[in-house]
Motif scaffolding. Structure first.
Motif, PDB file in Angstrom:
ATOM      1  N   GLY A 128       0.750  -1.199   0.140  1.00  0.00           N
ATOM      2  CA  GLY A 128       0.161   0.212  -0.186  1.00  0.00           C
ATOM      3  C   GLY A 128       0.872   1.330   0.063  1.00  0.00           C
ATOM      4  O   GLY A 128       0.564   2.190  -0.515  1.00  0.00           O
ATOM      5  N   ARG A 129       2.059   1.261   0.527  1.00  0.00           N
ATOM      6  CA  ARG A 129       2.613   2.221   0.755  1.00  0.00           C
ATOM      7  C   ARG A 129       3.497   2.597  -0.490  1.00  0.00           C
ATOM      8  O   ARG A 129       3.614   3.828  -0.901  1.00  0.00           O
ATOM      9  N   THR A 130       3.798   1.532  -1.208  1.00  0.00           N
ATOM     10  CA  THR A 130       4.309   1.911  -2.619  1.00  0.00           C
ATOM     11  C   THR A 130       3.478   2.231  -3.597  1.00  0.00           C
ATOM     12  O   THR A 130       3.894   3.179  -4.246  1.00  0.00           O
ATOM     13  N   LEU A 131       2.269   1.735  -3.507  1.00  0.00           N
ATOM     14  CA  LEU A 131       1.193   1.980  -4.358  1.00  0.00           C
ATOM     15  C   LEU A 131       0.743   3.460  -4.061  1.00  0.00           C
ATOM     16  O   LEU A 131       0.695   4.269  -5.098  1.00  0.00           O
ATOM     17  N   PHE A 132       0.601   4.024  -2.969  1.00  0.00           N
ATOM     18  CA  PHE A 132      -0.257   5.434  -2.655  1.00  0.00           C
ATOM     19  C   PHE A 132       0.866   6.193  -2.005  1.00  0.00           C
ATOM     20  O   PHE A 132       0.388   7.260  -1.873  1.00  0.00           O
ATOM     21  N   GLY A 133       2.199   5.851  -1.687  1.00  0.00           N
ATOM     22  CA  GLY A 133       2.945   6.714  -0.802  1.00  0.00           C
ATOM     23  C   GLY A 133       2.729   7.209   0.220  1.00  0.00           C
ATOM     24  O   GLY A 133       1.650   6.757   0.855  1.00  0.00           O
ATOM     25  N   ASP A 134       3.802   7.716   0.984  1.00  0.00           N
ATOM     26  CA  ASP A 134       3.610   8.385   2.424  1.00  0.00           C
ATOM     27  C   ASP A 134       4.389   9.658   2.572  1.00  0.00           C
ATOM     28  O   ASP A 134       4.376  10.200   1.167  1.00  0.00           O
ATOM     29  N   GLU A 135       4.764  10.078   3.364  1.00  0.00           N
ATOM     30  CA  GLU A 135       5.223  11.300   3.508  1.00  0.00           C
ATOM     31  C   GLU A 135       6.694  11.613   2.749  1.00  0.00           C
ATOM     32  O   GLU A 135       7.029  12.494   2.131  1.00  0.00           O
ATOM     33  N   ASP A 136       7.311  10.446   2.529  1.00  0.00           N
ATOM     34  CA  ASP A 136       8.626  10.543   1.816  1.00  0.00           C
ATOM     35  C   ASP A 136       8.494  10.468   0.324  1.00  0.00           C
ATOM     36  O   ASP A 136       9.523  10.678  -0.419  1.00  0.00           O
ATOM     37  N   SER A 137       7.522   9.562   0.013  1.00  0.00           N
ATOM     38  CA  SER A 137       7.529   9.224  -1.580  1.00  0.00           C
ATOM     39  C   SER A 137       6.204   9.452  -2.085  1.00  0.00           C
ATOM     40  O   SER A 137       5.146   9.696  -1.145  1.00  0.00           O
ATOM     41  N   SER A 138       5.896   9.658  -3.212  1.00  0.00           N
ATOM     42  CA  SER A 138       4.721  10.028  -3.956  1.00  0.00           C
ATOM     43  C   SER A 138       3.625   8.756  -4.333  1.00  0.00           C
ATOM     44  O   SER A 138       2.719   8.929  -4.578  1.00  0.00           O
ATOM     45  N   GLY A 139       4.536   7.479  -4.427  1.00  0.00           N
ATOM     46  CA  GLY A 139       3.691   6.278  -4.919  1.00  0.00           C
ATOM     47  C   GLY A 139       3.387   6.221  -6.253  1.00  0.00           C
ATOM     48  O   GLY A 139       3.686   7.211  -7.049  1.00  0.00           O
ATOM     49  N   TYR A 140       2.473   5.169  -6.728  1.00  0.00           N
ATOM     50  CA  TYR A 140       2.289   5.073  -7.918  1.00  0.00           C
ATOM     51  C   TYR A 140       0.526   5.352  -8.298  1.00  0.00           C
ATOM     52  O   TYR A 140      -0.041   4.552  -9.113  1.00  0.00           O
ATOM     53  N   GLY A 141       0.099   5.994  -7.384  1.00  0.00           N
ATOM     54  CA  GLY A 141      -1.192   6.453  -7.450  1.00  0.00           C
ATOM     55  C   GLY A 141      -1.735   6.708  -8.973  1.00  0.00           C
ATOM     56  O   GLY A 141      -2.702   6.189  -9.407  1.00  0.00           O
ATOM     57  N   LEU A 142      -0.872   7.487  -9.611  1.00  0.00           N
ATOM     58  CA  LEU A 142      -1.372   7.765 -10.852  1.00  0.00           C
ATOM     59  C   LEU A 142      -1.437   6.761 -12.059  1.00  0.00           C
ATOM     60  O   LEU A 142      -2.139   6.612 -12.952  1.00  0.00           O
ATOM     61  N   ILE A 143      -0.664   5.657 -11.704  1.00  0.00           N
ATOM     62  CA  ILE A 143      -0.727   4.436 -12.488  1.00  0.00           C
ATOM     63  C   ILE A 143      -1.730   3.822 -12.216  1.00  0.00           C
ATOM     64  O   ILE A 143      -2.429   3.141 -13.284  1.00  0.00           O
ATOM     65  N   VAL A 144      -2.490   3.551 -10.916  1.00  0.00           N
ATOM     66  CA  VAL A 144      -3.425   2.861 -10.861  1.00  0.00           C
ATOM     67  C   VAL A 144      -4.709   3.524 -11.274  1.00  0.00           C
ATOM     68  O   VAL A 144      -5.261   2.888 -12.002  1.00  0.00           O
ATOM     69  N   LEU A 145      -4.577   5.087 -11.423  1.00  0.00           N
ATOM     70  CA  LEU A 145      -5.714   5.856 -12.156  1.00  0.00           C
ATOM     71  C   LEU A 145      -5.800   5.243 -13.640  1.00  0.00           C
ATOM     72  O   LEU A 145      -6.761   5.029 -14.191  1.00  0.00           O
ATOM     73  N   LEU A 146      -4.628   5.184 -14.422  1.00  0.00           N
ATOM     74  CA  LEU A 146      -4.496   5.127 -15.428  1.00  0.00           C
ATOM     75  C   LEU A 146      -4.731   3.540 -16.157  1.00  0.00           C
ATOM     76  O   LEU A 146      -5.293   3.239 -17.019  1.00  0.00           O
ATOM     77  N   ILE A 147      -4.460   2.707 -15.165  1.00  0.00           N
ATOM     78  CA  ILE A 147      -4.857   1.281 -15.200  1.00  0.00           C
ATOM     79  C   ILE A 147      -6.372   1.193 -15.285  1.00  0.00           C
ATOM     80  O   ILE A 147      -7.011   0.535 -15.784  1.00  0.00           O
ATOM     81  N   GLY A 148      -7.054   2.056 -14.165  1.00  0.00           N
ATOM     82  CA  GLY A 148      -8.562   1.938 -14.272  1.00  0.00           C
ATOM     83  C   GLY A 148      -9.095   2.472 -15.574  1.00  0.00           C
ATOM     84  O   GLY A 148     -10.060   1.877 -16.098  1.00  0.00           O
ATOM     85  N   ILE A 149      -8.518   3.640 -16.046  1.00  0.00           N
ATOM     86  CA  ILE A 149      -8.867   3.965 -17.504  1.00  0.00           C
ATOM     87  C   ILE A 149      -8.797   2.907 -18.560  1.00  0.00           C
ATOM     88  O   ILE A 149      -9.678   2.581 -19.259  1.00  0.00           O
ATOM     89  N   LEU A 150      -7.844   2.349 -18.459  1.00  0.00           N
ATOM     90  CA  LEU A 150      -7.477   1.139 -19.481  1.00  0.00           C
ATOM     91  C   LEU A 150      -8.412   0.171 -19.433  1.00  0.00           C
ATOM     92  O   LEU A 150      -8.957  -0.296 -20.475  1.00  0.00           O
TER      93      LEU A 150
END
Lengths: 168, 108
Positions: A128-150
């Motif tokens: 979850g931290r890798t996907l959506f990030g925490d205070e130190d990193s931004s995570g891969y949330g944008l890619i999750v949204l793009l996968i949803g659109i795909l």
């Protein structure tokens, strides 16, 4: 021969044997059952690699959805009861080419001196931290949204392609 | 205590079996199934590298990026199977066959 190695060899043998059955089975439904077995073996290997979330997703999506969709596809494209001959002209050259590919992969892998160590104990929080990030990193949330659109586009396209033709 | 090479060799062999199936089988649905086998092999490779991260990179914390990548790969593979089968249904309706040798209308 530790227990871990024994379990790995058992899972690897069943995964490779069922994959071979997918390729060589005479009936297509036997191929599908073997495919489901291969997916379950791969899911068990994910559990061994401490990727439990991925193992559950693998069973849900692959065994639960992809296998069912493939079975529906087989049902809708039946050509009589017996689907007769199963493969094209003798595939000796193809088999040799694939064997060469496998030997290149295995040789390249074994020529490297891999460091020994334990498997990381990754948890769902790590994923979850890798996907959506925490205070130190931004995570891969944008890619999750793009996968949803795909997925949306793919399913809309699939429904449209498989639609029955309208009258006039 | 398994060396990572075991996982990579298994992934390579699974990929080779899938490739053999794609090249050999006549039924287009079996070809799709073998493509799924190849995708699973790649996922095993990704997760293996992700799980041995602290072993391969001493001093860094554990990283789950490989698992996240495999998650995206599973989602994309599911979408691809759906679209592939929809296309196959359309082809079957038109040509009454899904034999890859007979659907050669684009050949020279």
């Amino acid at each position: 021969m530790t227990w871990e190695l024994f379990v790995f060899l058992f899972l690897a043998a069943s995964g490779l044997a069922s994959a071979l059955m997918v390729v060589r089975a005479r009936e297509i439904v036997h191929s599908v059952i073997a495919l489901a077995t291969c997916f379950i073996a791969v899911a068990c290997m994910f559990v061994m690699l401490s990727a439990e979330f991925l193992a559950i997703v693998q069973i849900l999506v692959y065994v639960g959805a992809v296998v069912v969709v493939i079975l529906f596809g087989i049902m809708l494209t039946r050509r009589g009861i017996m689907e007769g001959e199963k493969r094209t002209r003798s595939g000796v050259i193809r088999a040799l080419a694939v064997l060469a590919l496998a030997l290149i992969f295995v040789g390249a892998t074994m020529s490297i001196d891999w460091p020994e160590g334990e498997i990381d104990d990754t948890t769902n929080e790590d994923v979850g931290r890798t996907l959506f990030g925490d205070e130190d990193s931004s995570g891969y949330g944008l890619i999750v949204l793009l996968i949803g659109i795909l997925l949306l586009v793919a399913l809309l396209g699939g429904v449209f392609l498989a639609k029955e033709e309208e009258e006039g | 205590m398994i060396n990572i090479a075991y996982w990579l060799i298994f992934s390579s062999l699974l990929f080779a079996i899938g490739a053999y199936g794609v090249l050999t089988r006549k039924n287009a649905i079996v070809v799709l199934m073998c493509i799924e086998i190849m995708l699973n092999a790649a996922n095993i490779n990704l997760v293996a590298f992700s799980s041995y991260y602290t072993t391969l990179h001493p001093g860094l914390a554990a990283d789950a990026s490989g698992q996240v990548f495999a998650l995206f790969s599973i989602a994309i593979a599911a979408a691809e199977v759906a679209v592939g089968l929809a296309i196959l249904l359309e082809v079957y309706r038109r040509y009454q066959t899904i034999d890859v040798d007979k659907i050669n209308i684009l050949r020279w």
